[in-house]
Design an enzyme around this catalytic site. Structure first.
Site, PDB file in Angstrom:
ATOM      1  N   CYS A 148      85.966  13.744 112.482  1.00 39.59           N
ATOM      2  CA  CYS A 148      84.824  14.230 111.692  1.00 39.59           C
ATOM      3  C   CYS A 148      84.509  13.237 110.577  1.00 39.59           C
ATOM      4  O   CYS A 148      83.340  12.937 110.302  1.00 39.59           O
ATOM      5  CB  CYS A 148      85.135  15.582 111.059  1.00 39.59           C
ATOM      6  SG  CYS A 148      85.826  16.791 112.193  1.00 39.59           S
ATOM      7  N   CYS A 198      89.215  16.886 110.428  1.00 39.05           N
ATOM      8  CA  CYS A 198      89.949  15.906 111.226  1.00 39.05           C
ATOM      9  C   CYS A 198      89.402  14.509 110.962  1.00 39.05           C
ATOM     10  O   CYS A 198      88.317  14.349 110.407  1.00 39.05           O
ATOM     11  CB  CYS A 198      89.856  16.235 112.713  1.00 39.05           C
ATOM     12  SG  CYS A 198      88.174  16.110 113.360  1.00 39.05           S
ATOM     13  N   ASP A 218     116.028  -7.398  90.737  1.00 37.67           N
ATOM     14  CA  ASP A 218     116.045  -8.189  89.518  1.00 37.67           C
ATOM     15  C   ASP A 218     117.104  -7.559  88.608  1.00 37.67           C
ATOM     16  O   ASP A 218     117.338  -6.351  88.676  1.00 37.67           O
ATOM     17  CB  ASP A 218     114.668  -8.140  88.856  1.00 37.67           C
ATOM     18  CG  ASP A 218     114.669  -8.801  87.496  1.00 37.67           C
ATOM     19  OD1 ASP A 218     115.162  -9.933  87.400  1.00 37.67           O
ATOM     20  OD2 ASP A 218     114.195  -8.176  86.534  1.00 37.67           O
TER      21      ASP A 218
END
Length: 712
Positions: free
Chosen positions: A26, A23, A403
Site C-alpha cells: 500500500c 502493508c 576505544d
C-alpha cells in the site's frame, strides 16, 4: 536562470504524517500515486514511521486523493497530531461489523429458503459489497493495470466464487480478509507506539521568562536565549543549560537510565526529562525541532525506512511469488476438466482457493513489523539503532574493538602524581594548565582541573604560538621559551631517543600502575613528569565477559595511550587483545585488518575522535551520553547513556529479532505450502483458505510483538 534562493525553494521538501497504512505494498502504491501529482518532483514514503516526504507542491486534498484507494488520511507533520480513533470505532472496522451481521442474516435466510433461492443470494451479495467495496475498487483498478497484488487475487477469488454460485463462501472470504487487514493495521499501530510515545514525552508548552515577564507559551514560539522555569514534578520542554538551582532529573526518556542524575549550574539538560525535586531556571539553547529528543525521534523514524537484508529478500520473493500463484491457480482450474474430466465448477473452485490461500499478507508483513517493533523498543531503552541493516548486523558480529578513553574508562582523568626536576609543583601545573587551555585532548581537562583545585590563576600566563602535535602532544611559547607537553614518544624524538635512564625508569614505574605519563619540558631538558589516571567503568569487565560468553571470537582495545598503561587496564577488564600507541589512522587500519579476518566487526567509541574507525567498521557504536551531534551522526548505533551493558542488550535484541524474522518467514511459507497441498484433493474450502491466511498473519504479528518484551 534560477538564482540560489529560487533553487533552494524549488528543491525544498515537506513532511506529512499518514494514517491508514496496512502493508508495504500500500505504501509503495501511495508513493507512486503521489509522484504522479502535477507539481510533485519526488516523493518518499516511510512505511515504518507512517511519513511522507514530498519535494515540490501538493495540497492535502491531492495527497489524500492519491491515497483514496486505502482511505489514507494525510496531515502536516508539524501540526498537532489528531487524537487517534479507537480501533473498534474505525470506519473500516464498522463496515466489517455490518457485513458480518448481514452474513449471519443471510445464513438464517438460507435455512428459511433453500441455498439457491434469490433472497439469501441477494443478502450475501449485499454483505459482500459492504465488506469488500474498497477491496473491489483496488482490485479492479490493479487488474486493469495488470498489477497482481493481494487485492487483485482476493477480488478475482470473490467474484469467481459468486460466478460459480458460492455466494456464502464469497461473503465469508470478504469478512475474514477484512478482519485480516484490520489485524495488520492493529499490529502496525502497536509496533509504532514506541515511537509515538516518544513524541508525547516532552510538554507542548512551557513557563518562560522573557523581558522580565513570565508567560506560558507553546514550544514552537520559544526562542533561543529564553529563560525556562521548571518546577518540581514537571518535564522540560526544551534543551538548555541550567543557570539557577539544582535538582535530580530522570533522563530515562533520552538515555534509558532509570537512576536520576544530579544537575547543577552550567550542566546541560534535555527536553523530555523529568525534574524531580528542585526549582530550575534553564536557558534555552536549541529550537524545538533541534532538541536531542527531536533528533532521536527523527533518526529512529528514518531508521525504520532503511530496508533490512531480510526485508529485501522477502520483497524479491513476493515479486515472483504472486504471479506464480496466479499461474498455478489457472492451471488448477483448467487442466483437470480438460484431462481427467473433473467438474468445471469444482476445478474453478479449487483454483479460486489457490488464489485466496496464496495471498502473501503474512509473508509481506513478517519482516517490517519485527524491524519497527525492535527499533522502537530499543529507542525506549536508550539504544538508537539507525536502520534495519544495523539491527541485523550487530547480532552477527565476530569481533568488537573498543576505544579506551571515555568508552572502557570513564573518560574523566585525574592527576595522580607530579614529579618535578627544576621547578616546583605549582609552577609545573600553572605552566601545563595554561598551555593545555588551547587543547581539546581529554587529558588536558585533568591538568586544568588540577590547576583549579590548587587555585592557580592560569590567565596571568600568556601563551603564544600554540600548536598541536597529532598523537604526541602540544607545544607553545611562554615568555619567549618554547615548551613541549606530551607523551614520552614526543621527547624521544626531541632528544633523538636518549631520555635520561633514571627518568625513563620513573616513567615505566608510573605506566606499570596503569597511569598515563605526560612530560613537560623544553628542547633541551625535562622539567616534570605528570601522571594521569582514568577510572575504568564498573560495567567494562562485566561486558567483556558477557561478550565472550555470547560467542564473540575477539575483543580488542584501541588506544593512543602507552603500551604499559593499556596492558594494565586491559588485564583488569579481561580484554583479549590490546593495541596501544595508536594514532587515529592506526585505529582505522586495525579495523580494516579485523574486517578482512572477520565478516562482522564493531567499533565502539565516543563518536568524536573515533569517527574514521566507526565509519570503517561493519557497525559503528557511539557512546552518546551527552547527546552529541557527532555521535548521533557518525555511528550506526548510539548508546544514549554511559552504560556499556546496553551493548549486550542491543546484541540480544538483534539476535532475537533475527530469530523471530526467520520464524515468521518459515511459518508463513509452511502454512501456505500445507494449505496449497490440501487444495489439490479438494479438502480446503474457500473460507478455510482465507482463515489459514488470516491465521498466518495473526501468528507472525503476535510473534513480532514479542520483541516489545525484550529488556536490558
Amino acid at each position: 536562470m534560477y538564482n540560489q534562493q529560487e533553487k533552494a525553494f524549488e528543491e525544498a521538501s515537506k513532511t506529512y504524517r499518514v494514517q491508514g497504512f496496512t502493508c508495504t505494498n500500500c505504501a509503495n502504491t501511495f508513493e507512486r500515486n503521489v509522484k504522479q501529482i502535477p507539481g510533485v518532483k519526488d516523493a518518499k514514503v516511510n512505511f515504518g514511521a507512517s511519513k511522507l516526504v514530498v519535494k515540490g507542491k501538493a495540497t492535502i486534498a491531492e495527497l489524500e486523493k492519491a491515497g483514496a484507494f486505502e482511505n489514507l488520511r494525510v496531515q502536516d507533520a508539524n501540526k498537532k497530531v489528531e487524537a487517534r480513533v479507537p480501533f473498534w470505532k474505525q470506519k473500516e472496522n464498522v463496515k466489517v461489523y455490518i457485513a458480518t451481521a448481514l452474513l449471519f442474516v443471510s445464513w438464517l435466510l438460507s435455512y428459511r429458503y433453500n441455498a439457491d433461492h434469490v433472497i439469501p443470494k441477494i443478502s450475501y451479495g449485499i454483505s459482500i459489497l459492504i465488506g469488500g467495496y474498497s477491496l473491489f475498487i483496488k482490485g479492479l483498478k490493479n487488474l486493469v493495470r495488470l498489477n497482481f497484488d493481494m487485492n487483485t487475487l482476493m477480488t478475482i477469488a470473490i467474484l469467481g466464487a459468486a460466478a460459480i454460485g458460492e455466494w456464502g463462501e464469497g461473503a465469508i472470504v470478504v469478512i475474514l480478509f477484512a478482519i485480516s487487514e484490520a489485524l495488520e493495521r492493529y499490529s502496525m499501530v502497536k509496533a509504532r507506539q514506541s515511537i509515538e510515545s516518544l513524541m508525547d514525552i516532552a510538554p507542548k508548552e512551557a513557563l518562560i521568562r522573557r523581558d522580565q515577564k513570565e508567560m506560558i507559551i507553546p514550544v514552537e514560539d520559544i526562542r533561543i536565549g529564553d529563560m525556562m522555569i521548571v518546577k518540581p514534578g514537571q518535564k522540560l520542554a526544551m534543551d538548555g543549560i541550567v543557570v539557577k538551582g539544582s535538582s535530580t532529573l530522570n533522563q530515562s526518556a533520552i538515555t534509558g537510565e532509570s537512576v536520576p542524575v544530579l544537575k547543577k549550574i552550567n550542566d546541560e539538560v534535555f527536553a523530555g526529562t523529568l525534574n524531580e525535586e528542585g526549582l530550575l531556571e534553564v536557558k534555552v539553547t536549541k529550537q524545538v525541532e533541534d532538541t536531542t529528543l527531536a533528533k532521536i525521534i527523527y533518526l529512529v523514524e528514518e531508521a525504520q525506512a532503511e530496508r533490512a537484508p531480510s526485508q529485501a529478500f522477502v520483497d524479491r520473493f513476493a515479486k515472483y511469488y504472486t504471479p506464480m500463484i496466479i499461474i498455478v491457480a489457472i492451471l488448477l482450474a483448467i487442466v483437470p476438466p480438460l484431462f481427467i474430466g473433473l467438474d468445471w465448477n469444482e476445478s474453478v473452485y479449487r483454483g479460486l482457493a489457490v488464489l485466496v490461500v496464496g495471498c502473501p499478507c503474512a509473508l509481506v508483513i513478517s519482516t517490517p513489523v519485527s524491524i519497527v517493533t525492535a527499533i522502537g523498543n530499543a529507542a525506549k531503552n536508550g539504544v538508537l539503532i539507525k536502520g534495519g541493516i544495523h539491527l541485523e548486523e550487530i547480532g552477527s558480529l565476530k569481533a568488537i574493538a573498543f576505544d579506551k578513553t571515555g568508552t572502557l574508562t570513564k573518560g574523566i582523568p585525574v592527576v595522580t602524581d607530579i614529579v618535578t626536576f627544576n621547578k616546583d609543583e605549582h609552577e609545573v601545573i600553572s605552566l601545563a594548565g595554561a598551555i593545555e587551555q588551547g587543547s581539546q585532548h581529554p587529558l588536558a581537562s585533568a591538568l586544568i582541573r588540577k590547576a583549579e583545585e590548587l587555585k592557580l590563576d592560569l590567565n596571568r600566563i600568556t601563551v603564544e604560538e600554540f600548536q598541536s602535535i597529532t598523537g604526541k602532544g602540544v607545544k607553545a611559547k611562554v615568555d619567549h621559551q618554547m615548551y613541549y607537553l606530551g607523551n614520552p614518544k614526543l621527547f624521544e624524538e626531541l632528544f633523538s631517543g636518549e631520555i635520561n635512564a633514571a627518568i625513563n625508569q620513573q616513567i615505566k614505574t608510573l605506566q606499570a600502575d596503569a597511569k598515563t605519563v605526560i612530560i613537560l619540558g623544553t628542547e633541551k631538558e625535562i622539567l616534570s613528569l605528570i601522571a594521569v589516571a582514568d577510572q575504568v567503568r564498573e560495567a567494562s569487565k562485566q561486558v567483556i565477559r558477557k561478550l565472550q560468553q555470547v560467542g564473540l571470537e575477539e575483543t580488542v582495545m584501541l588506544t593512543g595511550d602507552n603500551k604499559r598503561t593499556a596492558e594494565a587496564i586491559g588485564k583488569e577488564i579481561g580484554i583479549s587483545h590490546i593495541k596501544a600507541d595508536l594514532l587515529p589512522e592506526d585505529k582505522l587500519n586495525v579495523i580494516k585488518h579485523l574486517r578482512t579476518k572477520y565478516q562482522g566487526v564493531a567499533m565502539v567509541g565516543d563518536g568524536v575522535n573515533d569517527a574514521p574507525a566507526l565509519t570503517a567498521a561493519t557497525v559503528g557504536v557511539a557512546m552518546a551520553s551527552t547527546g552529541t551531534d557527532t555521535a548521533l551522526e557518525t555511528a550506526d548505533i548510539a548508546l544514549m547513556s554511559d552504560d556499556l551493558i546496553k551493548l549486550i542488550y542491543a546484541i540480544k535484541l538483534s539476535r532475537k529479532a533475527l530469530t523471530i524474522i526467520k520464524q515468521n518467514i518459515t511459518l508463513s511459507l509452511v502454512i501456505k505450502t500445507v494449505a496449497l497441498l490440501l487444495i489439490i484433493p479438494g479438502w480446503l474450502t474457500l473460507w478455510l483458505a482465507i482463515f489459514a491466511d488470516m491465521g498466518a498473519t495473526l501468528i507472525v504479528t503476535l510473534n513480532s510483538l514479542r520483541l516489545l518484551r525484550i529488556r536490558i
